[in-house]
Write a protein that holds these residues in place. Structure first.
Motif, PDB file in Angstrom:
ATOM      1  N   ASN A  31       0.813  -1.204   0.000  1.00  0.00           N
ATOM      2  CA  ASN A  31       0.000   0.000   0.000  1.00  0.00           C
ATOM      3  C   ASN A  31       0.850   1.259   0.000  1.00  0.00           C
ATOM      4  O   ASN A  31       0.448   2.287  -0.546  1.00  0.00           O
ATOM      5  N   ARG A  32       2.041   1.174   0.599  1.00  0.00           N
ATOM      6  CA  ARG A  32       2.928   2.346   0.632  1.00  0.00           C
ATOM      7  C   ARG A  32       3.734   2.496  -0.648  1.00  0.00           C
ATOM      8  O   ARG A  32       4.177   3.594  -0.968  1.00  0.00           O
ATOM      9  N   HIS A  33       3.968   1.413  -1.363  1.00  0.00           N
ATOM     10  CA  HIS A  33       4.769   1.441  -2.585  1.00  0.00           C
ATOM     11  C   HIS A  33       3.894   1.009  -3.762  1.00  0.00           C
ATOM     12  O   HIS A  33       4.002  -0.112  -4.247  1.00  0.00           O
ATOM     13  N   LYS A  34       3.023   1.919  -4.180  1.00  0.00           N
ATOM     14  CA  LYS A  34       2.026   1.573  -5.182  1.00  0.00           C
ATOM     15  C   LYS A  34       2.597   1.548  -6.599  1.00  0.00           C
ATOM     16  O   LYS A  34       2.128   0.781  -7.438  1.00  0.00           O
ATOM     17  N   ARG A  35       3.585   2.377  -6.872  1.00  0.00           N
ATOM     18  CA  ARG A  35       4.084   2.433  -8.246  1.00  0.00           C
ATOM     19  C   ARG A  35       4.749   1.131  -8.686  1.00  0.00           C
ATOM     20  O   ARG A  35       4.471   0.641  -9.784  1.00  0.00           O
ATOM     21  N   PRO A  36       5.630   0.517  -7.885  1.00  0.00           N
ATOM     22  CA  PRO A  36       6.181  -0.781  -8.308  1.00  0.00           C
ATOM     23  C   PRO A  36       5.105  -1.834  -8.540  1.00  0.00           C
ATOM     24  O   PRO A  36       5.214  -2.640  -9.465  1.00  0.00           O
ATOM     25  N   VAL A  37       4.058  -1.816  -7.709  1.00  0.00           N
ATOM     26  CA  VAL A  37       2.974  -2.767  -7.895  1.00  0.00           C
ATOM     27  C   VAL A  37       2.262  -2.496  -9.215  1.00  0.00           C
ATOM     28  O   VAL A  37       1.916  -3.421  -9.958  1.00  0.00           O
ATOM     29  N   ALA A  38       2.052  -1.212  -9.531  1.00  0.00           N
ATOM     30  CA  ALA A  38       1.404  -0.861 -10.789  1.00  0.00           C
ATOM     31  C   ALA A  38       2.238  -1.314 -11.983  1.00  0.00           C
ATOM     32  O   ALA A  38       1.706  -1.768 -12.996  1.00  0.00           O
ATOM     33  N   VAL A  39       3.558  -1.202 -11.854  1.00  0.00           N
ATOM     34  CA  VAL A  39       4.444  -1.647 -12.938  1.00  0.00           C
ATOM     35  C   VAL A  39       4.310  -3.149 -13.146  1.00  0.00           C
ATOM     36  O   VAL A  39       4.248  -3.630 -14.286  1.00  0.00           O
ATOM     37  N   VAL A  40       4.255  -3.896 -12.041  1.00  0.00           N
ATOM     38  CA  VAL A  40       4.095  -5.353 -12.156  1.00  0.00           C
ATOM     39  C   VAL A  40       2.752  -5.686 -12.795  1.00  0.00           C
ATOM     40  O   VAL A  40       2.667  -6.528 -13.690  1.00  0.00           O
ATOM     41  N   ASP A  41       1.678  -5.010 -12.338  1.00  0.00           N
ATOM     42  CA  ASP A  41       0.349  -5.261 -12.889  1.00  0.00           C
ATOM     43  C   ASP A  41       0.331  -5.044 -14.402  1.00  0.00           C
ATOM     44  O   ASP A  41      -0.037  -5.926 -15.174  1.00  0.00           O
ATOM     45  N   ARG A  42       0.738  -3.857 -14.817  1.00  0.00           N
ATOM     46  CA  ARG A  42       0.646  -3.519 -16.234  1.00  0.00           C
ATOM     47  C   ARG A  42       1.700  -4.245 -17.050  1.00  0.00           C
ATOM     48  O   ARG A  42       1.448  -4.625 -18.199  1.00  0.00           O
ATOM     49  N   GLY A  43       2.873  -4.427 -16.461  1.00  0.00           N
ATOM     50  CA  GLY A  43       3.903  -5.183 -17.170  1.00  0.00           C
ATOM     51  C   GLY A  43       3.461  -6.602 -17.457  1.00  0.00           C
ATOM     52  O   GLY A  43       3.747  -7.153 -18.527  1.00  0.00           O
ATOM     53  N   SER A  44       2.729  -7.200 -16.508  1.00  0.00           N
ATOM     54  CA  SER A  44       2.211  -8.551 -16.725  1.00  0.00           C
ATOM     55  C   SER A  44       1.227  -8.577 -17.885  1.00  0.00           C
ATOM     56  O   SER A  44       1.248  -9.484 -18.718  1.00  0.00           O
ATOM     57  N   VAL A  45       0.373  -7.564 -17.950  1.00  0.00           N
ATOM     58  CA  VAL A  45      -0.609  -7.493 -19.028  1.00  0.00           C
ATOM     59  C   VAL A  45       0.094  -7.341 -20.377  1.00  0.00           C
ATOM     60  O   VAL A  45      -0.253  -8.017 -21.359  1.00  0.00           O
ATOM     61  N   VAL A  46       1.088  -6.455 -20.438  1.00  0.00           N
ATOM     62  CA  VAL A  46       1.825  -6.238 -21.692  1.00  0.00           C
ATOM     63  C   VAL A  46       2.512  -7.527 -22.132  1.00  0.00           C
ATOM     64  O   VAL A  46       2.496  -7.887 -23.322  1.00  0.00           O
ATOM     65  N   LEU A  47       3.100  -8.246 -21.190  1.00  0.00           N
ATOM     66  CA  LEU A  47       3.791  -9.494 -21.515  1.00  0.00           C
ATOM     67  C   LEU A  47       2.821 -10.536 -22.052  1.00  0.00           C
ATOM     68  O   LEU A  47       3.115 -11.228 -23.044  1.00  0.00           O
ATOM     69  N   VAL A  48       1.644 -10.641 -21.424  1.00  0.00           N
ATOM     70  CA  VAL A  48       0.643 -11.598 -21.892  1.00  0.00           C
ATOM     71  C   VAL A  48       0.162 -11.229 -23.292  1.00  0.00           C
ATOM     72  O   VAL A  48      -0.009 -12.097 -24.157  1.00  0.00           O
ATOM     73  N   VAL A  49      -0.057  -9.942 -23.533  1.00  0.00           N
ATOM     74  CA  VAL A  49      -0.510  -9.496 -24.855  1.00  0.00           C
ATOM     75  C   VAL A  49       0.535  -9.827 -25.909  1.00  0.00           C
ATOM     76  O   VAL A  49       0.207 -10.340 -26.991  1.00  0.00           O
ATOM     77  N   TYR A  50       1.807  -9.539 -25.610  1.00  0.00           N
ATOM     78  CA  TYR A  50       2.860  -9.814 -26.598  1.00  0.00           C
ATOM     79  C   TYR A  50       2.955 -11.312 -26.894  1.00  0.00           C
ATOM     80  O   TYR A  50       3.053 -11.726 -28.058  1.00  0.00           O
ATOM     81  N   THR A  51       2.920 -12.123 -25.848  1.00  0.00           N
ATOM     82  CA  THR A  51       3.016 -13.573 -26.037  1.00  0.00           C
ATOM     83  C   THR A  51       1.830 -14.107 -26.840  1.00  0.00           C
ATOM     84  O   THR A  51       1.997 -14.908 -27.769  1.00  0.00           O
ATOM     85  N   ALA A  52       0.628 -13.643 -26.485  1.00  0.00           N
ATOM     86  CA  ALA A  52      -0.572 -14.130 -27.166  1.00  0.00           C
ATOM     87  C   ALA A  52      -0.585 -13.725 -28.632  1.00  0.00           C
ATOM     88  O   ALA A  52      -0.860 -14.546 -29.521  1.00  0.00           O
ATOM     89  N   PHE A  53      -0.256 -12.463 -28.911  1.00  0.00           N
ATOM     90  CA  PHE A  53      -0.319 -12.002 -30.285  1.00  0.00           C
ATOM     91  C   PHE A  53       0.850 -12.512 -31.113  1.00  0.00           C
ATOM     92  O   PHE A  53       0.728 -12.673 -32.331  1.00  0.00           O
ATOM     93  N   SER A  54       1.979 -12.776 -30.471  1.00  0.00           N
ATOM     94  CA  SER A  54       3.091 -13.388 -31.205  1.00  0.00           C
ATOM     95  C   SER A  54       2.679 -14.749 -31.738  1.00  0.00           C
ATOM     96  O   SER A  54       2.909 -15.074 -32.915  1.00  0.00           O
ATOM     97  N   ALA A  55       2.051 -15.548 -30.870  1.00  0.00           N
ATOM     98  CA  ALA A  55       1.578 -16.862 -31.310  1.00  0.00           C
ATOM     99  C   ALA A  55       0.554 -16.718 -32.420  1.00  0.00           C
ATOM    100  O   ALA A  55       0.531 -17.496 -33.384  1.00  0.00           O
ATOM    101  N   GLY A  56      -0.290 -15.702 -32.315  1.00  0.00           N
ATOM    102  CA  GLY A  56      -1.293 -15.486 -33.341  1.00  0.00           C
ATOM    103  C   GLY A  56      -0.703 -15.073 -34.673  1.00  0.00           C
ATOM    104  O   GLY A  56      -1.147 -15.527 -35.738  1.00  0.00           O
ATOM    105  N   VAL A  57       0.301 -14.197 -34.628  1.00  0.00           N
ATOM    106  CA  VAL A  57       0.936 -13.734 -35.864  1.00  0.00           C
ATOM    107  C   VAL A  57       1.634 -14.889 -36.569  1.00  0.00           C
ATOM    108  O   VAL A  57       1.526 -15.055 -37.788  1.00  0.00           O
TER     109      VAL A  57
END
Length: 351
Positions: free
Chosen positions: A206-232
């Protein structure tokens, strides 16, 4: 749930990007899709990204467990009619509307895109944006916190079961073999560990919200790249024409409008207060991109993952623009002073 706290994508953003009506995190996801289109992961890179995605998904759900307070959720249990309405909208109304949309297949939506629509209907609600929009509209924020949290807690178990039920017997999308064990290892176990670790690390998170936000969004970006790479690699863009994308956006908009209208009517029939009606509408009408993408990576296999997540990605942006406009309108109508509303651009990637 993604995006709680600061926005790690804002730093260094050029001025013209700040003026765009489109959420900047969606622009990041679109750029990720473009990167996957031009430079998809191949060969050994596929195995590396598969491992990274597995770790990222487990870490994401560990953080979910560590950040959600069971005490806060139970404290709001007295609003059981409101919470039941939200859960039924998220996990019953949406799937029923999704099943009704089967008439659109295949003349408007391809089988894979329709299955993506069904997956969208099974995903839990957002947390941060639901709460933020409820606050802007001068609604019941405490009820929104509980309702959205209940939805995400339930979604860890209910969403995979709904996906299996909605897509049962459909040969176009294959639920991965041993998916029950995979779900337990990648979603439920990390979530449970996060709950156990919450007394020790919850305050730090709760005190260090920015690193948590980076993990949250970074995870989403990684999943999107992996999923669309397989699709391409499998030729996904040969299957989806521009007209199909427009069709998906129109269907998503119609789905959102239907849920918003039905929830508004039901809340009035149940004689909810104005504040509770607002919480019900915002918590029950939205779907979480942050939860949905990792779940898709776990539940589905093959190149269809890219097609499966397309309706959810489009719905995410449509729901945020629509709900932001509604929240400001309802907040202005209330005419009451309250906590200052966060800018819409900082909310758009949440959940």
């Amino acid at each position: 749930m993604a995006g709680i706290g600061g926005d790690p994508w804002n730093n260094g953003t050029v001025t013209w990007l700040r003026k765009l009506p489109v959420d900047r995190f969606i622009l990041v996801l679109l750029a990720t899709v473009l990167l996957a289109t031009v430079l998809p992961a191949r060969g050994a890179g596929v195995r590396i990204f598969d491992v990274l995605t597995t770790v990222a998904v487990a870490l994401l759900f560990f953080l979910y467990g560590a950040r959600l307070s069971p005490q806060a959720a139970w404290a709001g249990a007295r609003h059981w009619r409101l919470h039941t309405t939200i859960l039924l909208a998220t996990f019953a109304l949406f799937p029923l509307l999704g099943l009704a949309a089967r008439a659109l297949e295949p003349w408007l939506l391809t089988p894979s895109l329709y299955q993506g629509l069904l997956f969208l209907c099974a995903v839990p609600s957002t947390v941060q944006s639901s709460i933020a929009f409820t606050s802007i509209a001068k609604g019941n924020v405490a009820a929104a916190v509980c309702g959205a949290s209940f939805s995400n807690l339930a979604g860890v178990l209910v969403t995979p079961l709904l996906v299996a039920a909605l897509l049962h017997g459909d040969g176009q999308v294959r639920i991965s073999g041993g998916s029950a064990a995979t779900i337990a290892l990648q979603l439920l176990a990390p979530f449970a560990l996060g709950q156990l670790a919450r007394p020790w690390i919850g305050g730090w998170l709760n005190r260090h919200k920015r690193p948590v936000a980076v993990v949250d969004r970074g995870s989403v970006v990684l999943v999107v790249y992996t999923a669309f790479s397989a699709g391409v690699v499998a030729g996904i863009w040969h299957e989806v024409a521009a007209g199909r994308l427009v069709a998906v956006a129109v269907v998503d908009a119609a789905l959102l409008a239907s849920v918003l209208g039905i929830l508004t009517l039901v809340a009035r029939l149940l004689r909810f207060s104005r504040e509770d009606r607002i919480a019900a509408v915002f918590c029950g009408s939205k779907k979480s991109l942050a939860s949905g993408l990792p779940m898709a990576a776990v539940l589905f296999s093959g190149h269809t993952v890219g097609l499966i997540v397309l309706p959810l990605m489009l719905f995410h942006q449509i729901q945020l623009m629509t709900c932001a406009a509604l929240a400001k309108r309802w907040g202005n109508r209330a005419g009451a002073s309250g906590a200052p509303a966060a800018p819409a651009r900082s909310l758009a990637a949440a959940g």
